[in-house]
Design an enzyme around this catalytic site. Structure first.
Site, mmCIF file in Angstrom:
data_model
loop_
_atom_site.group_PDB
_atom_site.id
_atom_site.type_symbol
_atom_site.label_atom_id
_atom_site.label_comp_id
_atom_site.label_asym_id
_atom_site.label_seq_id
_atom_site.Cartn_x
_atom_site.Cartn_y
_atom_site.Cartn_z
ATOM 1 N N HIS A 83 -19.834 -6.784 -14.416
ATOM 2 C CA HIS A 83 -21.198 -6.329 -14.708
ATOM 3 C C HIS A 83 -21.972 -7.490 -15.307
ATOM 4 C CE1 HIS A 83 -24.502 -3.725 -15.907
ATOM 5 N NE2 HIS A 83 -24.506 -4.386 -17.045
ATOM 6 N N ASP A 162 -26.630 9.200 -19.650
ATOM 7 C CA ASP A 162 -27.236 7.872 -19.780
ATOM 8 C C ASP A 162 -28.626 7.872 -19.154
ATOM 9 O OD1 ASP A 162 -27.321 4.954 -20.241
ATOM 10 O OD2 ASP A 162 -27.365 4.897 -18.059
ATOM 11 N N ARG A 169 -35.217 6.129 -24.277
ATOM 12 C CA ARG A 169 -35.252 4.818 -24.952
ATOM 13 C C ARG A 169 -36.397 3.969 -24.426
ATOM 14 N NH1 ARG A 169 -29.802 2.418 -23.564
ATOM 15 N NH2 ARG A 169 -30.565 0.614 -24.694
ATOM 16 N N SER A 184 -24.491 2.546 -22.984
ATOM 17 C CA SER A 184 -25.155 2.762 -21.699
ATOM 18 C C SER A 184 -24.423 2.021 -20.579
ATOM 19 C CB SER A 184 -26.605 2.272 -21.827
ATOM 20 O OG SER A 184 -27.246 2.250 -20.579
ATOM 21 N N LYS A 188 -21.412 3.914 -17.680
ATOM 22 C CA LYS A 188 -21.562 3.866 -16.216
ATOM 23 C C LYS A 188 -20.401 3.113 -15.568
ATOM 24 C CE LYS A 188 -25.666 2.335 -16.827
ATOM 25 N NZ LYS A 188 -27.046 2.091 -17.163
HETATM 26 N N1 URA Z 1 -28.507 -1.997 -18.883
HETATM 27 C C1 URA Z 1 -28.065 -0.724 -19.018
HETATM 28 O O1 URA Z 1 -27.441 -0.179 -18.115
HETATM 29 N N2 URA Z 1 -28.343 -0.081 -20.159
HETATM 30 C C2 URA Z 1 -29.015 -0.632 -21.170
HETATM 31 O O2 URA Z 1 -29.205 0.004 -22.167
HETATM 32 C C3 URA Z 1 -29.466 -1.944 -21.009
HETATM 33 C C4 URA Z 1 -29.188 -2.610 -19.857
#
Ligand code: URA
Length: 442
Positions: A83, A162, A169, A184, A188
């Site tokens: 990621h 999320d 947010r 977050s 995922k």
């Molecule tokens: N990328 C994400 O998936 N979540 C965040 O909070 C910030 C960047």
């Protein structure tokens, strides 16, 4: 038992949640018992007061548990994903996933779209004619098993909490919180059914985290929480104060990624791809150390094995695999104009943020999640930092849909370059590595 309002007050006053309390808040959000405005209050309290690593893990687990966790236990081997926190010209996933899969480590990858000045893997893949990222979970699992990798978009079943929380947010100024970003991202990624994860935490003007201290704190938090969750994890802190590679824009970046798999491409893309691949091969338990991992990844390029995985992957995801051998099959912009150096000297700075926003203005990215992108448009850097130029030499090519679009961005693109009398070399690509203590057992 404390009421939901008492739980919000506890965080507001700087307290730590008891085990189970964060789970209750997330479940109450999903069931409708906790209103969006109450969640927003808790998010702001958390933004200001922070979470302990134990609390961040509970938040991650609760968000992960709000949806499905893919079961890839029928795919043999240690499943590893990568990621990136996002940058300009960051197309690393495209060459990386086929290389790592070609080395025998399965890479199930759920990717994102570009938002703001950063590009997204899904948009780059969709520039390949026919390529589809909206596959069913069953097809995703089958393609990972058969080919070793598959790249799809986030389905609505993956970490729905999320999605709800991120939307709150975004409009309550609570995005830039390290524990909230950690939960977050990891909720995922862990939903993919992976055993281990390599994180590319970007630092610099083109990144989310502008300075090394903040980026290091985010990397530590991600590594700590993923390790506590029993996953193998490594984070590399890498430079995003200069665009990565030459191409910015979807089809242009797909073509550059294919060049890398054919043994060419920009040096920085190759180097970072090999560094990240090496970490994935170690976590995937096919190599004992990163030196061996780099060698094996390079072999996958040299033998054509990685390019062959990409051909199969594109075919399996309904795209035209001939692009791997002929990138002229990718969409091309109607207008290509070159911006040249106004004076002689050395390119001492190329601002990634200015070029990222110019790419968005050309149509390569989006400012709202529901916008479509133009796959053909973008920029190709001809004079990266450190290049010596004469007046009139090319700095960058602008690929635009028409002359008016070129005219709109040209001043912004030109302003990204600074030319001076003394050469300034580009700094290191990888600043440091943080390794976790998780097991990465399949
Ligand atoms: N990328 C994400 O998936 N979540 C965040 O909070 C910030 C960047």
């Amino acid at each position: 038992m404390a009421t939901l309002v008492e739980l919000i007050a506890k965080k507001r006053d700087g307290g730590s949640h008891d085990p189970g309390e964060i789970q209750r808040l997330i479940q109450a959000l999903i069931s409708g018992e906790l209103a969006d405005y109450q969640m927003s209050a808790w998010l702001m309290a958390t933004f200001l007061r922070g979470l302990e690593p134990r609390e961040t893990l509970e938040l991650t687990d609760a968000m992960l548990g709000s949806g499905v966790v893919l079961d890839l236990s029928d795919v043999p081997g240690v499943k590893v994903d990568k990621h990136s926190t996002g940058g300009v010209g960051d197309k690393i996933s495209l060459p990386l996933a086929p290389i790592v899969a070609a080395c025998g480590v399965p890479v199930p990858m759920v990717s994102g779209r570009g938002l703001g000045h950063t590009g997204g893997t899904l948009d780059k893949l969709e520039s390949i004619p026919g390529f589809r990222v909206d596959l069913s979970i069953a097809d995703f699992r089958r393609i990972v098993r058969e080919i070793g990798t598959c790249l799809i978009g986030q389905t609505k079943e993956i970490a729905p909490a999320d999605k709800r929380i991120y939307a709150l947010r975004d409009v309550t100024a609570t995005v830039e919180s390290i524990p909230l970003i950690t939960a977050s991202i990891l909720s995922k990624k862990l939903a993919e059914g992976i055993d281990a994860l390599v994180l590319d935490v970007k630092v610099g003007r083109g990144a989310f985290m502008k300075d090394l201290d903040r980026a290091r704190a985010l990397a530590r938090s991600l590594v700590d929480v993923a390790s506590r969750g029993g996953k193998g994890v490594t984070a590399l802190l890498t430079d995003m104060d200069h665009p990565l590679g030459f191409a910015i824009g979807n089809a242009l970046e797909a073509a550059e990624s294919i060049d890398v798999l054919r043994g060419g491409g920009p040096r920085d893309i190759l180097e970072l791809t090999l560094d990240l691949a090496a970490e994935m091969l170690v976590l995937g338990k096919v190599e004992a150390d990163v030196e061996g991992g780099r060698r094996r990844a390079q072999q996958a390029i040299d033998t054509g094995a990685a390019a062959e995985v990409l051909r199969k992957l594109i075919a399996a995801q309904h795209g035209d695999p001939r692009v791997v051998d002929d990138t002229s099959l990718l969409p091309r912009a109607k207008v290509v104009q070159t911006i040249t150096a106004p004076r002689a000297g050395f390119v001492v700075d190329v601002d990634p943020l200015a070029l990222g926003y110019a790419g968005v203005e050309l149509g390569a990215g989006r400012t709202r999640a529901d916008q479509a992108v133009d796959p053909a448009v973008g920029l190709v850097l001809r004079a990266p930092k450190g290049t010596e130029v004469r007046a009139g030499d090319p700095l960058i090519d602008v690929h635009a849909s028409d002359e008016a679009s070129f005219a709109r961005v040209s001043a912004r693109v030109a302003s990204a370059f600074r030319i001076d009398d003394a050469r300034v070399a580009r700094g290191p690509l990888v600043f440091e590595a943080l390794r976790g203590s998780g097991s990465s057992a399949p």
